[in-house]
Design an enzyme around this catalytic site. Structure first.
Site, mmCIF file in Angstrom:
data_model
loop_
_atom_site.group_PDB
_atom_site.id
_atom_site.type_symbol
_atom_site.label_atom_id
_atom_site.label_comp_id
_atom_site.label_asym_id
_atom_site.label_seq_id
_atom_site.Cartn_x
_atom_site.Cartn_y
_atom_site.Cartn_z
ATOM 1 N N GLY A 202 -99.909 33.331 127.487
ATOM 2 C CA GLY A 202 -99.348 33.166 126.141
ATOM 3 C C GLY A 202 -98.195 32.199 126.123
ATOM 4 O O GLY A 202 -97.237 32.347 126.878
ATOM 5 N N SER A 203 -98.246 31.183 125.283
ATOM 6 C CA SER A 203 -97.251 30.119 125.394
ATOM 7 C C SER A 203 -97.347 29.163 124.210
ATOM 8 O O SER A 203 -98.042 29.420 123.235
ATOM 9 C CB SER A 203 -97.466 29.352 126.696
ATOM 10 O OG SER A 203 -98.830 28.954 126.801
#
Length: 210
Positions: A178-179
């Site tokens: 997640g980013s």
């Protein structure tokens, strides 16, 4: 042509470790105990998937550096590009997390900045979170891609350095779990995406250089 396993190399420890534990427990007759380990291996396999892509040949095109959803399209100033148009892309844990070069060019520098781990969709994440800027000098223009860590993404992987050459759509790194990925293009770029659009790394044309 040699076939490539569609999994990022950084993912194998996260896949093989739980899979071996699960297999061992299964062989010992502890099938119920093995289930969480099988699940962890399957989740990691999904997260670290790295499919092949048909890279489009678009004159002066800037390709998306990541899979995900466009969360902002704004004017900005980048130290390398100068006055810019910035496209921010949020990657959920379900997206492919491999980053790809938006243009063909020479990597002039990579700049790592330690920082916090606020939610990647937070507008402030690009200024306060851990991040790595990859600066690319193309034939027609300069472009900067910034890998930004998020709440769960605590590991930025950048596989290139100054002097490396990248083709448009070529893999150069990834961010785990997640980013956000920002792409800075010159001010006059004709941006072809808007907030809310889904983009595919190395495939979607997010801008046309002037």
């Amino acid at each position: 042509m040699e076939k490539r396993v569609p999994v990022a190399k950084e993912g194998w420890p996260f896949i093989i470790g739980p899979a071996l534990a699960a297999a061992g427990l299964t062989l010992l007759g502890h099938r119920r105990l093995s289930l969480p380990f099988w699940a962890a291996a399957a989740v990691s396999l999904g997260f670290f998937r790295d499919p092949e892509r048909a890279i489009p040949a678009v004159a002066n095109g800037v390709l998306s550096p990541a899979d995900g959803r466009v969360t902002s399209v704004e004017d900005a100033v980048d130290p390398f590009v100068g006055p810019s148009r910035r496209v921010s892309i949020f990657l959920s844990p379900l997206d492919v997390h491999v980053n790809r070069s938006p243009i063909s060019g020479l990597v002039t520098d990579t700049v790592y900045t330690p920082g916090r781990f606020v939610a990647a969709y937070d507008p402030s994440a690009g200024e306060v979170n851990e991040r790595c800027a990859v600066r690319i000098q193309g034939d027609a223009a300069r472009v900067t891609v910034v890998q930004i860590a998020g709440v769960a993404a605590r590991r930025i992987v950048c596989r290139v350095g100054a002097g490396d050459k990248l083709a448009a759509g070529e893999r150069f790194g990834m961010i785990r779990f997640g980013s956000r990925t920002d792409c800075y293009m010159p001010k006059g770029t004709d941006v072809r995406v808007k907030v809310g659009d889904r983009v595919t790394g190395g495939v979607t044309v997010i801008g046309l250089l002037a």
